[in-house]
Design a protein around this motif. Structure first.
Motif: not given
Lengths: 400, 189
Positions: B60-66, B68-76, B183-189
């Motif tokens: 499961q790919f949860l999302g990516t947070i950027e 400071g130039g680093v991409l943090k990918h979250y996977l379950r 409706t949803v909320t969170g980092i992606e929205s």
């Protein structure tokens, strides 16, 4: 490039591969973007195994009249290539491509171990996007020349006009060294750099080349209202001469793709049409957010201003969209008179039909086109990696 | 920025493709099903590839947070609980919960906190299934509790656990966030 150090780098890369590859050395062959370009021009056969993810492949790939394709993402091949061996033809040259080279080297190595003779694309699609192939279009009246620089991967065309040791550039890309080195090689000094309009699909190299060479940088002022740097205003009727015996570069105001879009008539023979008129399509008026406003300008330019010009002029556009537009020598050009006969966009009598063609059902916009415009205005200064990423994909400046 | 919890962090900074995914694959093999991996990468191409790789392998790919130039990918890591038979009797469909959002109800989201961080129903409380037993005191027995996860399995287990602990007004929401259209909320929205 120094072949040995490049190869060493590859080997080092492979020794880092640990479990994926056994570490044994097998021969893998490199193909450069220039070599692939020759295969496009010569209409050769080539089997391309593109190991980027599916959406990147669907968005943009290496096009050739006789190229065939298989798209399997590299991350589906980490455990081996056995499953795809049957899908790879034995009788064709095989080129493995990916975004930046690394994954294609990995897959090419695995295929080589399986007994196939394959190439990988040096520098990947990044290099393909940046490759410029200079093609001589013609000799000019007094011994000068006009060259077209074909950015084969992205479909961008830029020009160098040379006369008596002086050169002018039109719509130069950000690969500035290519032009500067080319001018040096033919013994010409770059005196003038023009952009026909504020580009939305690629980052202009015009300003940077002017800074490096001391040349004058010209921009149409109506496209430059927001730029953050000094430029020379390029206006209708401006005549610029290069060389002692003067090649005329005549500016012709031709709005429609942008409000400032300007064409050039060079040596009374060539019409550099920018993003207004292409060989098999016409410019789209929406990339600066003003489709409705600019439709009538676009029509006026194409159906009146251009119509008044000699049909004998050779049109040299700033883009091509499909490789069918390439001539046999790899150049992109066509007589204006022929385009008035054959280009669909020049043959829509009904104004409302024209309006709907250029404002409705438009193709997707170029990747990152807003950021590219801001870069070309000098408002933002992304680093080189970011610039590459922004320019990924085809140019998408036309409607057919 | 929201704090996204991961069971394991992989440093793939400075590595070019294919290495971020080669390493991710290796680390993923050693994780337990349902655990969350954070991959730190600087190769911008890793974003689309990580998502596509996860989808092709069932993770499961949860999302990516950027950051400071680093991409943090979250996977379950793909969990095996998908096929377990649901046992809790009180069940509502996503749509029914959506209609009751204005009422005074408790929505309990029992997915991992990283899943919750990227997207969740506004007002939902986050208590991952693994923490529910120790944090059960945070919940009130007086209210209807709608329990949700991604596909209805973890929420079913949570409902059973709550039932054993004396909660009587507990309802499992199916199929859960994977099909949620409200409706949803969170980092992606």
């Amino acid at each position: 490039m120094d072949g040995n150090s490049n190869w060493d780098r590859k080997l080092i890369f492979f020794f880092e591969f640990e479990n994926t590859i056994g570490g044994s050395k097998v021969t893998i062959n490199v193909m450069t973007s220039g070599e692939v370009t020759k295969k496009v021009y010569n209409r050769e056969e080539l089997f391309i195994l593109d190991v980027r993810n599916q959406s990147d492949f669907q968005d943009w790939k290496i096009e050739g009249a006789n190229f065939s394709y298989l798209n399997i993402p590299y991350f589906e091949l980490l455990d081996g290539v056995e499953e795809i061996l049957g899908e790879i033809p034995a009788d064709k040259n095989i080129l493995v491509t990916c975004a930046k080279e690394g994954s294609s080297v990995m897959v090419a190595e695995m295929l080589s171990e399986a007994g196939l003779n394959v190439f990988y694309l040096e520098g990947g699609m990044k290099a393909w996007s940046e490759h410029l192939e200079p093609v001589k279009i013609a000799d000019l009246t007094d011994g000068g020349q006009i060259y077209q620089f074909v950015r084969i991967g992205k479909g961008c065309l830029s020009y160098m006009v040379v006369s008596n040791g002086e050169a002018a550039l039109i719509d130069a890309t950000r690969m500035t060294d290519v032009y500067i080195d080319f001018a040096k090689r033919i013994g010409a000094t770059i005196k003038h750099v023009f952009d026909t309009h504020l580009h939305a699909d690629h980052i202009s190299g015009g300003r940077s080349i002017a800074q490096k060479t001391g040349a004058t940088y010209w921009l149409p002022p109506k496209d430059a209202t927001e730029v953050t740097f000094k430029y020379s205003p390029l206006e209708d009727g401006n005549d610029v001469s290069i060389g002692h015996t003067t090649i005329q570069i005549q500016a012709l105001y031709s709005p429609g793709h942008t409000i400032g879009s300007t064409s050039f008539v060079v040596d009374q023979k060539f019409l550099l049409s920018g993003d207004i008129l292409f060989v098999d399509s016409i410019g789209r008026p929406d990339l600066a957010g003003k489709a409705e406003d600019w439709v009538s300008d676009l029509r006026e330019t194409l159906y009146s201003r251009y119509k008044e010009l000699s049909g004998e002029l050779i049109v040299l556009p700033a883009h091509f969209m499909i490789i069918d537009e390439l001539n046999e020598d790899g150049s992109v050009s066509e007589k204006l008179g022929t385009l008035f006969e054959k280009n669909h966009g020049l043959n829509i009598a009904d104004e409302s039909k024209f309006r709907s063609l250029v404002t409705e059902n438009l193709p997707p916009q170029p990747n990152a086109y807003q950021e590219i415009r801001e870069t070309n205005m000098g408002k933002i200064n992304p680093d080189i990696d970011k610039q590459r990423e922004m320019e990924i994909g085809p140019n998408r400046c036309a409607v057919r | 920025m929201e704090n996204v919890k991961a069971n394991e962090v992989l440093d793939a900074k400075g590595l070019a493709c294919p290495m971020p995914i080669v390493k991710t694959k290796k680390v993923m093999n050693n994780l337990e099903a349902g655990q969350v991996l954070e991959v730190q990468a600087t190769d911008r191409g890793s974003k689309a590839d990580m998502k596509a790789w996860a989808e092709s392998t069932g993770h499961q790919f949860l999302g990516t947070i950027e950051d400071g130039g680093v991409l943090k990918h979250y996977l379950r890591k793909a969990s095996s609980d998908e096929s377990i038979e649901k046992k809790h009797p009180d069940v509502v469909k996503n749509e029914e919960l959506e209609q009751r959002l204005g009422e005074d109800v408790t929505i309990l989201d029992v997915r991992e906190s990283a899943e919750y961080a990227f997207t969740h129903i506004p007002g939902a409380i986050s208590i991952p299934l693994g923490e529910l037993e120790e944090r059960i005191g945070e919940l009130s027995k007086e209210k209807n509790i709608y329990v949700i996860c991604r596909t209805g399995n973890r929420s079913d287990l949570a409902c059973q656990l709550l039932g054993k602990n004396g909660f009587s007004q507990v309802i499992n929401v199916v199929p859960g966030m994977s099909q949620w259209t409200g409706t949803v909320t969170g980092i992606e929205s």
